[in-house]
Design a protein around this motif. Structure first.
Motif, mmCIF file in Angstrom:
data_model
loop_
_atom_site.group_PDB
_atom_site.id
_atom_site.type_symbol
_atom_site.label_atom_id
_atom_site.label_comp_id
_atom_site.label_asym_id
_atom_site.label_seq_id
_atom_site.Cartn_x
_atom_site.Cartn_y
_atom_site.Cartn_z
ATOM 1 N N TYR A 250 0.834 -1.205 0.000
ATOM 2 C CA TYR A 250 0.000 0.000 0.000
ATOM 3 C C TYR A 250 0.869 1.256 0.000
ATOM 4 C CZ TYR A 250 -3.076 3.665 1.784
ATOM 5 O OH TYR A 250 -3.768 4.835 1.959
ATOM 6 N N THR A 251 1.940 1.261 0.786
ATOM 7 C CA THR A 251 2.795 2.449 0.857
ATOM 8 C C THR A 251 3.518 2.716 -0.462
ATOM 9 O OG1 THR A 251 4.713 1.207 1.716
ATOM 10 C CG2 THR A 251 3.165 2.128 3.331
ATOM 11 N N LYS A 252 3.645 1.709 -1.285
ATOM 12 C CA LYS A 252 4.283 1.900 -2.592
ATOM 13 C C LYS A 252 3.345 2.561 -3.599
ATOM 14 C CE LYS A 252 7.358 -2.113 -2.134
ATOM 15 N NZ LYS A 252 7.687 -3.474 -2.660
ATOM 16 N N GLU A 253 2.047 2.569 -3.285
ATOM 17 C CA GLU A 253 1.059 3.152 -4.199
ATOM 18 C C GLU A 253 0.522 4.498 -3.697
ATOM 19 O OE1 GLU A 253 -1.977 0.236 -4.539
ATOM 20 O OE2 GLU A 253 -0.680 -1.286 -5.456
ATOM 21 N N ARG A 254 0.426 4.646 -2.383
ATOM 22 C CA ARG A 254 -0.155 5.866 -1.802
ATOM 23 C C ARG A 254 0.826 7.028 -1.917
ATOM 24 N NH1 ARG A 254 -2.391 9.920 -0.194
ATOM 25 N NH2 ARG A 254 -3.528 10.175 1.773
ATOM 26 N N LYS A 255 0.340 8.161 -2.409
ATOM 27 C CA LYS A 255 1.180 9.346 -2.561
ATOM 28 C C LYS A 255 0.742 10.454 -1.618
ATOM 29 C CE LYS A 255 2.662 8.802 -7.374
ATOM 30 N NZ LYS A 255 2.725 9.450 -8.711
ATOM 31 N N GLN A 256 1.731 11.188 -1.126
ATOM 32 C CA GLN A 256 1.477 12.368 -0.314
ATOM 33 C C GLN A 256 2.482 13.435 -0.725
ATOM 34 O OE1 GLN A 256 1.427 11.573 3.851
ATOM 35 N NE2 GLN A 256 0.511 13.534 4.396
ATOM 36 N N PHE A 257 1.959 14.640 -0.994
ATOM 37 C CA PHE A 257 2.811 15.716 -1.504
ATOM 38 C C PHE A 257 3.532 15.287 -2.790
ATOM 39 C CE2 PHE A 257 3.005 15.983 3.207
ATOM 40 C CZ PHE A 257 2.130 17.067 3.351
ATOM 41 N N GLY A 258 2.857 14.450 -3.583
ATOM 42 C CA GLY A 258 3.403 14.027 -4.859
ATOM 43 C C GLY A 258 4.472 12.952 -4.775
ATOM 44 N N VAL A 259 4.684 12.387 -3.588
ATOM 45 C CA VAL A 259 5.726 11.371 -3.390
ATOM 46 C C VAL A 259 5.083 10.131 -2.760
ATOM 47 C CG1 VAL A 259 7.910 10.828 -2.248
ATOM 48 C CG2 VAL A 259 7.447 13.170 -3.011
ATOM 49 N N VAL A 260 5.467 8.936 -3.235
ATOM 50 C CA VAL A 260 4.939 7.711 -2.620
ATOM 51 C C VAL A 260 5.445 7.643 -1.181
ATOM 52 C CG1 VAL A 260 4.693 6.388 -4.756
ATOM 53 C CG2 VAL A 260 6.867 6.373 -3.541
ATOM 54 N N ILE A 261 4.535 7.294 -0.259
ATOM 55 C CA ILE A 261 4.893 7.365 1.162
ATOM 56 C C ILE A 261 5.897 6.298 1.562
ATOM 57 C CG2 ILE A 261 2.680 8.431 1.745
ATOM 58 C CD1 ILE A 261 1.741 5.725 2.785
ATOM 59 N N ALA A 262 6.124 5.300 0.695
ATOM 60 C CA ALA A 262 7.136 4.288 0.999
ATOM 61 C C ALA A 262 8.534 4.891 1.100
ATOM 62 C CB ALA A 262 7.127 3.197 -0.067
ATOM 63 N N LYS A 263 8.719 6.095 0.567
ATOM 64 C CA LYS A 263 10.031 6.747 0.616
ATOM 65 C C LYS A 263 10.246 7.524 1.903
ATOM 66 C CE LYS A 263 10.637 7.176 -4.397
ATOM 67 N NZ LYS A 263 10.905 8.098 -5.530
ATOM 68 N N PHE A 264 9.204 7.660 2.717
ATOM 69 C CA PHE A 264 9.343 8.414 3.961
ATOM 70 C C PHE A 264 10.158 7.610 4.965
ATOM 71 C CE2 PHE A 264 5.067 10.803 3.260
ATOM 72 C CZ PHE A 264 5.622 11.438 2.152
ATOM 73 N N GLN A 265 11.143 8.241 5.545
ATOM 74 C CA GLN A 265 12.059 7.549 6.438
ATOM 75 C C GLN A 265 11.346 6.951 7.650
ATOM 76 O OE1 GLN A 265 15.063 7.350 5.276
ATOM 77 N NE2 GLN A 265 16.000 6.135 6.892
ATOM 78 N N ALA A 266 10.382 7.676 8.188
ATOM 79 C CA ALA A 266 9.666 7.189 9.378
ATOM 80 C C ALA A 266 8.945 5.878 9.080
ATOM 81 C CB ALA A 266 8.676 8.244 9.851
ATOM 82 N N LEU A 267 8.329 5.776 7.895
ATOM 83 C CA LEU A 267 7.615 4.559 7.534
ATOM 84 C C LEU A 267 8.580 3.416 7.243
ATOM 85 C CD1 LEU A 267 4.653 5.839 5.315
ATOM 86 C CD2 LEU A 267 4.736 5.393 7.771
ATOM 87 N N LYS A 268 9.754 3.764 6.705
ATOM 88 C CA LYS A 268 10.767 2.726 6.491
ATOM 89 C C LYS A 268 11.189 2.107 7.818
ATOM 90 C CE LYS A 268 12.879 4.596 2.246
ATOM 91 N NZ LYS A 268 14.143 5.121 1.665
ATOM 92 N N HIS A 269 11.383 2.959 8.815
ATOM 93 C CA HIS A 269 11.783 2.461 10.134
ATOM 94 C C HIS A 269 10.687 1.592 10.750
ATOM 95 C CE1 HIS A 269 14.941 5.896 10.776
ATOM 96 N NE2 HIS A 269 15.345 4.965 9.932
ATOM 97 N N MET A 270 9.430 2.025 10.607
ATOM 98 C CA MET A 270 8.317 1.236 11.137
ATOM 99 C C MET A 270 8.248 -0.134 10.471
ATOM 100 S SD MET A 270 5.144 3.917 11.649
ATOM 101 C CE MET A 270 4.057 2.628 12.277
ATOM 102 N N ALA A 271 8.389 -0.144 9.156
ATOM 103 C CA ALA A 271 8.317 -1.408 8.415
ATOM 104 C C ALA A 271 9.465 -2.337 8.805
ATOM 105 C CB ALA A 271 8.343 -1.139 6.912
ATOM 106 N N ALA A 272 10.655 -1.767 9.006
ATOM 107 C CA ALA A 272 11.809 -2.584 9.390
ATOM 108 C C ALA A 272 11.589 -3.208 10.767
ATOM 109 C CB ALA A 272 13.078 -1.733 9.396
ATOM 110 N N GLU A 273 11.048 -2.423 11.691
ATOM 111 C CA GLU A 273 10.777 -2.945 13.035
ATOM 112 C C GLU A 273 9.697 -4.030 12.985
ATOM 113 O OE1 GLU A 273 9.210 -1.443 17.427
ATOM 114 O OE2 GLU A 273 9.623 0.022 15.852
ATOM 115 N N MET A 274 8.664 -3.820 12.158
ATOM 116 C CA MET A 274 7.603 -4.815 12.006
ATOM 117 C C MET A 274 8.164 -6.121 11.444
ATOM 118 S SD MET A 274 4.850 -2.116 10.477
ATOM 119 C CE MET A 274 3.572 -3.254 9.943
#
Length: 376
Positions: A250-274
Motif C-alpha cells: 500500500y505504501t508503494k502506491e499511496r502518494k502524499q505531496f506528490g511522493v509515494v509514502i514508501a520513501k518516507f524515512q519514518a515509515l521505512k523504520h516502522m516497516a523494518a521494526e515490524m
C-alpha cells in the motif's frame, strides 16, 4: 543441526496457501462475518486434503507438529473463519485412546466438526445407575453452533482426591436435547463464541477420552492447550506477516505531496521494526515446534516463549499496519482491522503474554536457584 523445512513440508505449506488464496479471499471472510456459518466448501477441502489429523501421539512426544504450524500459519494469513486449531488439537486428544475411531474418521474426512471448550468453568458429572450425569456451563466455546462434537475437560465427582484429579476429558454431542447455546458478543467476528449450558447430559464410557479421573484428564487437557498455544502463535505469525506485506504494498502506491509514502524515512523504520518482530516470532515458533516434536526437556518453556513473543509482536505489527495506512486504515472497508482483531483475540487465548512470561520467569529463577545450590 538443521532447522529448515523439508521439501515435503514446503510443498504442504504451498498447497495450503494456494487452496486458501482460491477459496478464502477477504470477501469470503466478510461473508462469514455476516452469516456466521462455516463454509461447507472449507470443511470439504480440509477433509479431502487430509490436513486435520496431522498430529499423532507418540508416547510423550507428538509427531506432525512442524506440518501443523505451517498449516496454522497459512490459516492466519488467510484469516480463515474455521475452527482449525480446535479440530487439529481435538483429533490429537481423541487419538490418545482407541475407542473413538469412528469419530476420528468422520472428522478427518470433513464430515463432522469438533470444537474445544477451553474454559469448562462449572461443569461436573455425578454417578447414576447408567453411568454419569453431567451439568454445568462451558464458557466461550468457539464455533459451537457449527460443531458436531464438543471436547471438554469436566469434573467427575469422586474420581480423585482433588478437583484437579477429578478432571476428565469427554466428548459431548452438541445436538443433544440437554445442550443449549447462547451466542456471545466478541471483538473478532471471524471467531464466534458461545456459552454452552448442559443439564443432565448422560455420560458413559463411550464419551470418555483416555481415562476417568486420577489426573488423566488434567494432564491430557494441558497437552491439548500446549498444542493450541503453539498453533495460535503460528497463526498470529501468518496474520502479522500478511498485514506487514499488504501494508508495504500500500505504501508503494499511496502518494502524499506528490511522493509515494514508501520513501518516507519514518515509515521505512516502522516497516523494518515490524519485519524484525515477524521474523523473530516465526523463529520462536519454529524452534518450539522442533522442541515439542523431538521431546526436548525445554519444550514447554519454548512454547511459552513462542506464544508470549508472538502475541506481543502480532498486536504491535497489526496495530502499526493500521497506522501506516493512515485514515483509510481505520475504516470498515479496509482489511487491516480484521488482522488487528484476529491478533488481539488470539493473543489472549491459551494464555496471554503475562501468563507465559510468568512461566518463563519461574523457569529462569528456578535455573538460577539450581545453579546456586550446585555451586555450594
Amino acid at each position: 543441526m538443521f532447522f529448515g523445512f523439508t521439501e515435503e513440508e514446503k510443498m504442504v505449506q504451498k498447497s495450503v496457501r494456494n487452496m486458501l488464496e482460491k477459496h478464502c479471499q477477504t470477501e469470503d471472510v466478510r461473508k462469514f462475518m455476516e452469516e456466521q456459518t462455516v463454509s461447507n466448501k472449507i470443511k470439504e477441502l480440509f477433509g479431502n486434503q487430509g490436513l486435520l489429523g496431522i498430529l499423532e501421539p507418540n508416547g510423550e512426544e507428538v509427531t506432525g507438529v512442524t506440518y501443523a504450524i505451517l498449516i496454522a500459519q497459512e490459516a492466519g494469513r488467510a484469516l480463515l473463519p474455521y475452527p482449525l486449531l480446535e479440530n487439529v488439537a481435538g483429533l490429537y486428544a481423541l487419538k490418545t485412546c482407541k475407542q473413538h475411531g469412528d469419530l476420528i474418521e468422520k472428522v478427518e474426512a470433513g464430515n463432522e466438526m469438533l470444537t474445544i471448550a477451553w474454559r469448562p468453568e462449572s461443569a461436573e458429572a455425578f454417578a447414576t445407575e447408567d453411568g454419569y450425569s453431567l451439568s454445568g456451563k462451558l464458557c466461550e466455546v468457539p464455533f459451537a453452533a457449527d460443531a458436531d462434537q464438543i471436547i471438554a475437560s469436566v469434573r467427575i465427582s469422586g474420581k480423585g482426591n482433588t478437583p484437579q484429579e477429578e478432571e476428565t476429558v469427554v466428548v459431548i454431542s452438541k445436538d443433544h436435547p440437554s445442550v443449549s447455546l447462547r451466542k456471545l458478543p466478541g471483538t473478532d467476528e471471524t471467531y464466534p463464541i458461545y456459552d454452552v449450558a448442559i443439564n443432565n447430559y448422560p455420560l458413559s464410557n463411550a464419551n470418555i477420552v483416555k481415562g476417568i479421573g486420577m489426573g488423566t484428564g488434567h494432564q491430557l487437557m494441558n497437552k491439548v492447550k500446549q498444542l493450541g498455544a503453539l498453533l495460535a502463535a503460528s497463526e498470529m505469525v501468518g496474520s502479522s506477516e500478511r498485514a506487514l506485506y499488504d501494508t508495504v504494498e500500500y505504501t508503494k502506491e499511496r502518494k502524499q505531496f506528490g511522493v509515494v509514502i514508501a520513501k518516507f524515512q519514518a515509515l521505512k523504520h516502522m516497516a523494518a521494526e515490524m519485519y524484525l518482530k515477524v521474523e523473530s516470532a516465526k523463529s520462536a515458533v519454529e524452534y518450539a515446534a522442533w522442541a515439542l516434536e523431538s521431546g526436548d526437556p525445554e519444550a514447554e518453556l519454548s512454547v511459552s516463549i513462542a506464544k508470549s513473543y508472538a502475541s506481543s509482536a502480532a498486536k504491535k505489527v497489526t496495530g502499526d499496519a493500521i497506522q501506516m495506512q493512515g485514515g483509510i486504515g481505520f475504516t470498515w472497508e479496509n482489511d487491516m482491522h480484521l488482522f488487528f482483531k484476529r491478533a488481539t483475540r488470539t493473543a489472549f487465548l491459551y494464555g496471554d503474554s503475562y501468563t507465559h512470561n510468568e512461566k518463563i520467569a519461574k523457569a529462569a529463577i528456578d535455573a538460577i536457584a539450581g545453579a546456586s545450590s550446585a555451586a555450594k
